[in-house]
Design an enzyme around this catalytic site. Structure first.
Site, PDB file in Angstrom:
ATOM      1  N   ASP A 198      -2.250  10.301   0.990  1.00 46.42           N
ATOM      2  CA  ASP A 198      -2.762   9.530  -0.139  1.00 46.42           C
ATOM      3  C   ASP A 198      -3.300  10.403  -1.271  1.00 46.42           C
ATOM      4  O   ASP A 198      -3.740   9.878  -2.295  1.00 46.42           O
ATOM      5  CB  ASP A 198      -3.889   8.595   0.329  1.00 46.42           C
ATOM      6  CG  ASP A 198      -3.353   7.425   1.137  1.00 46.42           C
ATOM      7  OD1 ASP A 198      -2.189   7.026   0.926  1.00 46.42           O
ATOM      8  OD2 ASP A 198      -4.096   6.915   2.000  1.00 46.42           O
ATOM      9  N   ASP A 250      -6.094   1.733   9.598  1.00 52.40           N
ATOM     10  CA  ASP A 250      -5.975   1.788   8.148  1.00 52.40           C
ATOM     11  C   ASP A 250      -7.094   0.989   7.479  1.00 52.40           C
ATOM     12  O   ASP A 250      -7.456  -0.104   7.937  1.00 52.40           O
ATOM     13  CB  ASP A 250      -4.607   1.177   7.775  1.00 52.40           C
ATOM     14  CG  ASP A 250      -4.291   1.278   6.305  1.00 52.40           C
ATOM     15  OD1 ASP A 250      -4.332   2.389   5.770  1.00 52.40           O
ATOM     16  OD2 ASP A 250      -4.004   0.227   5.682  1.00 52.40           O
ATOM     17  N   GLU A 252     -10.083   4.737   8.740  1.00 54.04           N
ATOM     18  CA  GLU A 252     -10.023   5.258   7.367  1.00 54.04           C
ATOM     19  C   GLU A 252     -11.078   4.558   6.511  1.00 54.04           C
ATOM     20  O   GLU A 252     -10.874   3.422   6.077  1.00 54.04           O
ATOM     21  CB  GLU A 252      -8.627   5.004   6.773  1.00 54.04           C
ATOM     22  CG  GLU A 252      -8.483   5.561   5.375  1.00 54.04           C
ATOM     23  CD  GLU A 252      -7.569   4.751   4.465  1.00 54.04           C
ATOM     24  OE1 GLU A 252      -7.225   5.252   3.389  1.00 54.04           O
ATOM     25  OE2 GLU A 252      -7.210   3.611   4.818  1.00 54.04           O
TER      26      GLU A 252
HETATM   27  C1  NOJ Z   1      -4.588   3.402   3.032  1.00 53.05           C
HETATM   28  C2  NOJ Z   1      -3.349   4.126   3.387  1.00 53.05           C
HETATM   29  O1  NOJ Z   1      -3.605   5.392   3.787  1.00 53.05           O
HETATM   30  C3  NOJ Z   1      -2.463   3.988   2.203  1.00 53.05           C
HETATM   31  O2  NOJ Z   1      -1.408   4.881   2.255  1.00 53.05           O
HETATM   32  C4  NOJ Z   1      -2.041   2.558   2.186  1.00 53.05           C
HETATM   33  O3  NOJ Z   1      -1.195   2.293   1.113  1.00 53.05           O
HETATM   34  C5  NOJ Z   1      -3.256   1.663   2.076  1.00 53.05           C
HETATM   35  N1  NOJ Z   1      -4.269   2.021   2.992  1.00 53.05           N
HETATM   36  C6  NOJ Z   1      -2.930   0.221   2.302  1.00 53.05           C
HETATM   37  O4  NOJ Z   1      -2.489   0.026   3.606  1.00 53.05           O
END
Ligand code: NOJ
Ligand code: CA
Length: 834
Positions: free
Chosen positions: A473, A373, A401
Site C-alpha cells: 500500500d 485487513d 491492519e
Molecule cells: C487495506 C489493504 O491493504 C489495501 O490494499 C486494500 O485496498 C484495502 N485495505 C481495502 O481492502
C-alpha cells in the site's frame, strides 16, 4: 535443468597433444594425405537436476551424475563433490567411479541443524589428466512443519501480491468466467498479469533459500468477474481485495473451477519446506458499490448478499452510510464506507456466520495465520469475536491492519486497547512510518527509538507486532530514495527489531518503479528476477537464520545502547541470549563509538553478517551489572554490524504465549528455552494445567476452567525450577457479539458513556473507563440513544449497567442493572432505557 561444462584437458601440454594426434592418425590408418586431426578423447560430466530442494532432517530426491564420453573416451571417472557443507551426507559415499557413457545417482541427507539457504556445490570428475565439473545447488529449507504455529515470533514473513509474483499456470490467466481482465504485456497496471498460487509453489526453492519461514499472500478468494469502470478507468481486482465469494479460490489464482486444489498443493509444499502460509482476509467489505458487481457477495456460488437489493434494517447485510471522511472518528471508521467498498454489516447473524465460516474453512485447508485487513474499519467489538472464533476453531496466528501515522495518532489509544483486549497483534504502522522517515528522508534515529519505547510500554506483547518497512500500500523505499545501501540498512534493523518482520516481495531484488512517486499500483511490480545473489536476499537469509538460532530476536527486550541522528546501536536480550546491532546510515560520515556498553559477555565478537554490510569484530571487556564496556571503534558510513551470543538455558525461560486471550478448553502455546526434555508443569496462576506437548523450546497446554480473569502463566521444569511469567486473560466462554443500546441519555458536553457488567468481558462491574467497554457511540440521528457492539460470553446470563464519565472525571452511575441472556451462537442485541 541440466548443465554441462565442456572440458578438455587443461593440463595437456602441446607435446602431449601432438602425441595423441599421432596415435589417432595411426589407429585410423591414414596414409598421411589427410590434414584433419581428430580431437583427443575427452569427457563431460553433468548433474541432473542441477538444483535440489531438501528440507532440514530429510533426504533429497536422487541426483543423477552422468559421464558423457567424447572422441572415443573409454575411461572411468572419479567424481567428488566440492563445497559439500558440514551437515550434509551423501549416499553412496563419494568419490563415485562412473564409467564413460554411464551414470550413477546419489542422494543427500541434511542434518536438521544445517542453516536454511543455498549451498553451491561443484562435482569434479577426473580421469588421468582429464577433468570436468558440474554444478549443483542444494537449497536447504526448514524442517517440515506439522500442525499450526501459535508462536510466530521466530518467523520471517515474505509478503506476496500473488498476481505479480510468478505465473505458474497459464491456463488460469484469462479464465472463461471472468475474461478480458488479463494483460499479457503487463503494461496495464489495473489488470491481472498472470501470477498465481502455482507460481508461488514453483518458487519454493527461492523462498526457502532466502530463509523466510512464512508467506503472506494477497487475498486468494474469488473476486468480481467483471472490471469495475470507475471514473473512466477499468479496474480488475488483481490485488484480491474485491471479494465476490469468500468461500472459494479465485479462478485467476487457482483453477477455472474455483477449487481449492492449487491452494492445498501450495500449502502442502510450503509446509514440507518449513514455510507457514498466511492468508490476507478482508472482513470489512466486499467489492466496489459503484461499479463491477456493485458489492454483491456469493456463498459458494449461491447469491448471498445484494448491496443494491438489501433488506431493510435490522436485516440489512450491508451498511449504507457515506464514505469515511474523518479517519479519526470511531463511528465513521466502523460504520461508514471505506472508499467505495460495500461495507458489510457484521452485526447480523448471517454475515457474522459467513465471515467466520470462511475463515474456518481456510484453517481447515491448512492456513497457519491470517492478516486481517482494515481492522480499524470493522466493528471493533465484533472483531474480538472474530479473533476468538479463529482461536476456537484451532491454533492459529492473527495480525490486524490498523493504519496509524504514529504513536500520537488520534486512534493510537484505541489501537492499544483493541490489541491488548482482543489478543490480536497489529501490523506496526508507527514503527514503519518512523523507519521510512529515517531511511528515506534522512530522519533522526530518535524517531525509531522513541516509537519503540512508547509502543513497548503500551502494548502487552510488543514481540508480537508484525513489522514492515515496505508494503503493497506504500511507495517502496527505493522509490522514495533510490539508495540500495539504505534499503539494506533498513531491512537489517527491521529484521533485528522486536516484532515479526515482513519483507515485501521484490525488496530483495531492489525492485521499484517510480511512476507517480512509486505509489499504488506502481509498487506492485512484476517480480522480474529471482536472483539469489543479491545482498538483500543474503541479508534476509542470515537474519532469518539468526532469528531461529538466537532467542533474543524473537523473545528479547529492546534497549538503545548508543544513538545519534545517524547511528543506532540497539540490543536485544533474552536472559543470556544477546544480539547487538549497530547501524550507521550516514552516506559520508564515520563515527567514533566510545562509551558503548553491552550485555554481551567479555570476549571478542565477529560480525554475524560476515562483513555483508561492512561489519567487523569488536572486543567486549569486563564490566558490572550486565553493562560491559566495548573497546572504542569507528563505525563507517553505510555500515551494519551484528554481534551476538546465545547460551543454552539452564532453567526455563518463557518468551511467548499465544493466544493471550482465550477461554477454557483452548490449546495455548508457550515458546522459550530450557523447558527441558522431560515433561514438567504449566502453572496458570497457581493451578497446574493439562500439558498437551512438551519440548525444550515449546509447550502446549489446555486453558483450564478457572474463573475468568487475568492470570500469570509460568513453566516449571521437571527438575522444579520455574520460569518467568507471562500474562493470560481467561475468558468466561467463547465469544459472541451483542449490540447494547441505552436510550434516554442526554450526555452533557464532554461526557462519555460506558457499559459494564458482571462478567470479566464487560469489566466485572468496574466503573472506570479503563476496565469497562466504551465509550458508546451515538445512534445515528438520535441525541439520546447510545450503542456499542461488545464481545461477550456465549450463552451467559448477565447483569449489565451503564455509567457516564463527565468532563471533570466525575462518574455518574445508572444506578440500576439489566439482565440479558446472551445467545449461544450468532449475534445478539439488547436495548434498554437509562
Ligand atoms: C487495506 C489493504 O491493504 C489495501 O490494499 C486494500 O485496498 C484495502 N485495505 C481495502 O481492502
Ligand atoms: Ca496464471
Amino acid at each position: 535443468m541440466v548443465s554441462d561444462f565442456a572440458v578438455t584437458n587443461p593440463k595437456a601440454t602441446p607435446g602431449a597433444l601432438v602425441a595423441i594426434c599421432c596415435l589417432t592418425l595411426m589407429v585410423a590408418g591414414c596414409g598421411g594425405g589427410g590434414n584433419s586431426t581428430p580431437p583427443p578423447p575427452s569427457f563431460t560430466i553433468t548433474a541432473s537436476p542441477s538444483a535440489v530442494l531438501i528440507s532440514q532432517g530429510s533426504t533429497s530426491t536422487p541426483v543423477q551424475i552422468s559421464v558423457q564420453a567424447g572422441n572415443g573416451f573409454q575411461g572411468t571417472v572419479s567424481v567428488n563433490p566440492q563445497g559439500l557443507p558440514a551437515g550434509v551426507t551423501a549416499s553412496p559415499a563419494f568419490p563415485l567411479s562412473i564409467a564413460a557413457g554411464s551414470s550413477q545417482t546419489a542422494t543427500f541427507t541434511v542434518a536438521n541443524t544445517l542453516a536454511r539457504g543455498n549451498y553451491n556445490l561443484m562435482f569434479a570428475g577426473t580421469s588421468g589428466t582429464l577433468s570436468s565439473t558440474a554444478p549443483l545447488i542444494l537449497t536447504v529449507s526448514g524442517g517440515a512443519v506439522n500442525g499450526p504455529a501459535q508462536d510466530f515470533k521466530k518467523q520471517v514473513i515474505y509478503q506476496i501480491v500473488t498476481d505479480r509474483f510468478f505465473d505458474g499456470d497459464p491456463t488460469n490467466d484469462n479464465p472463461p468466467q471472468s475474461p478480458g481482465m488479463y494483460d499479457s504485456t503487463k503494461t496495464n497496471w489495473q489488470f491481472y498479469w498472470g501470477g498465481d498460487l502455482a507460481g508461488i509453489q514453483q518458487q519454493m526453492s527461492y523462498l526457502a533459500g532466502m530463509g523466510v519461514t512464512a508467506i503472506w499472500m494477497s487475498p486468494p478468494v474469488e473476486n468480481i468477474d467483471v472490471v469495475a469502470n470507475l471514473s473512466g478507468t477499468a479496474y480488475a481486482p488483481y490485488h484480491g481485495y474485491w471479494a465476490r465469494d469468500m468461500q472459494v479460490i479465485s479462478e485467476h489464482f487457482g483453477d477455472v473451477n474455483n477449487t481449492w486444489a492449487a491452494f492445498d498443493s501450495l500449502v502442502a509444499v510450503a509446509h514440507q519446506n518449513g514455510i507457514r502460509v498466511i492468508v490476507d482476509f478482508a472482513a470489512n467489505d466486499t467489492n466496489p458499490n459503484d461499479g463491477g458487481e456493485f458489492g454483491d457477495l456469493y456463498d459458494n456460488g449461491q447469491p448471498f448478499a445484494s448491496y443494491q437489493n438489501d433488506p431493510a434494517p435490522p436485516n440489512n447485510l450491508f451498511h449504507h452510510n457515506p464514505t469515511i471522511t474523518n479517519y479519526d472518528d470511531p463511528f465513521q471508521l466502523q460504520y461508514y464506507t471505506l472508499d467505495d467498498l460495500a461495507d458489510l454489516n457484521q452485526e447480523i447473524t448471517p454475515v457474522d456466520g459467513y465471515l467466520k465460516s470462511a475463515l474456518a474453512q481456510f484453517m481447515q485447508h491448512g492456513t497457519d495465520g491470517f492478516r486481517l485487513d482494515a481492522v480499524k474499519d470493522v466493528t471493533w467489538g465484533w472483531e474480538y469475536t472474530l479473533a476468538n472464533a479463529a482461536f476456537t476453531a484451532g491454533p492459529t496466528f492473527l495480525y490486524g491492519e490498523w493504519d496509524l501515522g504514529g504513536t500520537t495518532d488520534p486512534t493510537y489509544d484505541d489501537a492499544v486497547q483493541f490489541s491488548n483486549r482482543s489478543g490480536m497483534p497489529l501490523l506496526d504502522f508507527s514503527l514503519a512510518n518512523a523507519m521510512r522517515d529515517v531511511f528515506a528522508n534522512n530522519g533522526d534515529f530518535h524517531e525509531i527509538d522513541d516509537t519503540i519505547s512508547q509502543e513497548d510500554s503500551d502494548f502487552v506483547s510488543p514481540n508480537d507486532f508484525v513489522t514492515f518497512v515496505d508494503s503493497h500500500d506504500l511507495a517502496r523505499l527505493l522509490s522514495l530514495n533510490n539508495n540500495q545501501d539504505l534499503l539494506n540498512e533498513a531491512l537489517a534493523l527491521q529484521l533485528a527489531c522486536r516484532g515479526i518482520p515482513v519483507v515485501l516481495y521484490g525488496d530483495e531484488q531492489y525492485l521499484h518503479n517510480d511512476t507517480d512517486g512509486g505509489n499504488v499500483p506502481y509498487n506492485r511490480l512484476w517480480m522480474s528476477s529471482f536472483n539469489t545473489a543479491t545482498t538483500a536476499y543474503q541479508l534476509v537469509n542470515q537474519m532469518a537464520n539468526l532469528r531461529q538460532a538466537n532467542p533474543a530476536l524473537a523473545y528479547g527486550t529492546s534497549q538503545q545502547r548508543w544513538i545519534n541522528s545517524d547511528v543506532y546501536i540497539m540490543e536485544r536480550q533474552f536472559f543470556n541470549d544477546v544480539v547487538l546491532i549497530a547501524v550507521n546510515k550516514s552516506q559520508s560520515t564515520a563515527y567514533d563509538i566510545t562509551g558503548l556498553y553491552t550485555a554481551l559477555a567479555p570476549a571478542p565478537y565477529t560480525d554475524y553478517l560476515s562483513g555483508l554490510l561492512g561489519g567487523f569484530s569488536i572486543q567486549v571487556n569486563a564490566g558490572t551489572g550486565g553493562n560491559n564496556p566495548v573497546t572504542a571503534f569507528n563505525l563507517g558510513a553505510n555500515t551494519v554490524s551484528v554481534w551476538q551470543s546465545s547460551t543454552p538455558a539452564a532453567s526455563p525461560e518463557l518468551g511467548s504465549l499465544g493466544p493471550r486471550v482465550a477461554q477454557a478448553g483452548l490449546t495455548a502455546t508457550l515458546g522459550g528455552d530450557g523447558f527441558g526434555s522431560s515433561m514438567g508443569m504449566v502453572l496458570v496462576g497457581t493451578t497446574a494445567v493439562t500439558v498437551q506437548s512438551w519440548s525444550d523450546s515449546s509447550v502446549t497446554f489446555v486453558v483450564p476452567s478457572v474463573p475468568a480473569g487475568n492470570y500469570s502463566v509460568a513453566v516449571q521444569a521437571s527438575g522444579g525450577s520455574t520460569s518467568n511469567a507471562l500474562p493470560l486473560t481467561v475468558l468466561t466462554a467463547n465469544q459472541v457479539p451483542v449490540t447494547f443500546t441505552v436510550n434516554n441519555v442526554s450526555l452533557p458536553a464532554g461526557a462519555a458513556i460506558y457499559l459494564t457488567g458482571n462478567v470479566m468481558e464487560l469489566g466485572s462491574n468496574a466503573q472506570t473507563a479503563n476496565s469497562a467497554v466504551g465509550p458508546l457511540l451515538a445512534v445515528p440521528a438520535s441525541t439520546t440513544s447510545w450503542f456499542i457492539d461488545a464481545s461477550v460470553p456465549a450463552g451467559a446470563q448477565i447483569q449489565f449497567t451503564f455509567f457516564q464519565v463527565l468532563s471533570d472525571g466525575t462518574i455518574v452511575p445508572e444506578g440500576t442493572s439489566h439482565s440479558y441472556s446472551i445467545p449461544a451462537t450468532g449475534v445478539g442485541s439488547v436495548s434498554v432505557n437509562w
